[in-house]
Design a protein around this motif. Sequence first.
Motif, PDB file in Angstrom:
ATOM      1  N   UNK A 139       0.819  -1.221   0.000  1.00  0.00           N
ATOM      2  CA  UNK A 139       0.000   0.000   0.000  1.00  0.00           C
ATOM      3  C   UNK A 139       0.851   1.268   0.000  1.00  0.00           C
ATOM      4  N   UNK A 140       1.941   1.264   0.800  1.00  0.00           N
ATOM      5  CA  UNK A 140       2.740   2.479   0.901  1.00  0.00           C
ATOM      6  C   UNK A 140       3.565   2.765  -0.342  1.00  0.00           C
ATOM      7  N   UNK A 141       3.495   1.865  -1.304  1.00  0.00           N
ATOM      8  CA  UNK A 141       4.163   2.095  -2.593  1.00  0.00           C
ATOM      9  C   UNK A 141       3.501   3.267  -3.321  1.00  0.00           C
ATOM     10  N   UNK A 142       2.190   3.373  -3.196  1.00  0.00           N
ATOM     11  CA  UNK A 142       1.434   4.413  -3.914  1.00  0.00           C
ATOM     12  C   UNK A 142       0.753   5.428  -2.992  1.00  0.00           C
ATOM     13  N   UNK A 143       0.672   5.107  -1.692  1.00  0.00           N
ATOM     14  CA  UNK A 143      -0.044   5.987  -0.762  1.00  0.00           C
ATOM     15  C   UNK A 143       0.825   6.407   0.418  1.00  0.00           C
ATOM     16  N   UNK A 144       0.564   7.608   0.901  1.00  0.00           N
ATOM     17  CA  UNK A 144       1.170   8.068   2.138  1.00  0.00           C
ATOM     18  C   UNK A 144       0.051   8.383   3.119  1.00  0.00           C
ATOM     19  N   UNK A 145       0.371   8.347   4.421  1.00  0.00           N
ATOM     20  CA  UNK A 145      -0.617   8.742   5.429  1.00  0.00           C
ATOM     21  C   UNK A 145      -0.541  10.243   5.629  1.00  0.00           C
ATOM     22  N   UNK A 146       0.649  10.759   5.699  1.00  0.00           N
ATOM     23  CA  UNK A 146       0.883  12.201   5.775  1.00  0.00           C
ATOM     24  C   UNK A 146       1.988  12.542   4.787  1.00  0.00           C
ATOM     25  N   UNK A 147       1.911  13.714   4.220  1.00  0.00           N
ATOM     26  CA  UNK A 147       2.954  14.126   3.283  1.00  0.00           C
ATOM     27  C   UNK A 147       2.397  14.291   1.883  1.00  0.00           C
ATOM     28  N   UNK A 148       3.285  14.443   0.921  1.00  0.00           N
ATOM     29  CA  UNK A 148       2.893  14.685  -0.462  1.00  0.00           C
ATOM     30  C   UNK A 148       2.269  13.436  -1.081  1.00  0.00           C
ATOM     31  N   UNK A 149       1.344  13.665  -2.004  1.00  0.00           N
ATOM     32  CA  UNK A 149       0.712  12.554  -2.721  1.00  0.00           C
ATOM     33  C   UNK A 149       1.736  11.825  -3.578  1.00  0.00           C
ATOM     34  N   UNK A 150       1.544  10.498  -3.696  1.00  0.00           N
ATOM     35  CA  UNK A 150       2.327   9.715  -4.637  1.00  0.00           C
ATOM     36  C   UNK A 150       1.439   9.501  -5.867  1.00  0.00           C
ATOM     37  N   UNK A 151       1.444   8.320  -6.455  1.00  0.00           N
ATOM     38  CA  UNK A 151       0.555   8.069  -7.593  1.00  0.00           C
ATOM     39  C   UNK A 151      -0.881   7.911  -7.104  1.00  0.00           C
TER      40      UNK A 151
END
Length: 199
Positions: A58-70
Amino acid sequence: LALRWTNEARFAAAQETAKASGNEEEIGRREYLQYAFMNAGDVERGKSLFNNKERAQCDKCHMINGMDKSGPNLDGIADKYSWEQLLRQVLYPSETITRGFEQVKIRTHNGKVLAGRMERSNEIQVKLVDAEGKVNSVNRSDIEEISESTVSFMPSDLQKSLTIVEFADLMAYVKTLQLSKHDGFTDGGKKVAIGNLLR
């Protein structure tokens, strides 16, 4: 108790419909959705799966806080959707795609194909963020075609890489992702918690 019976009957009817279609993937999704909806998972195990780069990823494409990924930032995701909607967001990712996170495909004049979330676009250049989080810049003059896909970046077969219990654990963690709370102070200087003002 009556609500549980109602949900069980509703899920059972949906599962029968899936079985009648003969679609094994749909049958699997329905089983996972029902199990996670009706059974509390383990949050800590779910958090570990979320951050596991070989399993759920999941953390490959998503962050909990911070800048968006894909994929979009997930801080506050549990405030935006009901429990069943959260489950469907993961099991049926193309059903509802957050605006701005559609998959865009670019074909260049030399036949190269790039896919990603459009991060920036102007008259000179287009920037895409791919599934790995890499930013690819393409000059407008090199682009033959730009198209938007109705298929999400997120895999639609997550149930194949996790057991049904692991999926319930993962979603139990996702369910905790509410908007961050911060400390504030009253006029008298007393420290108080500032809750989610967007509910």
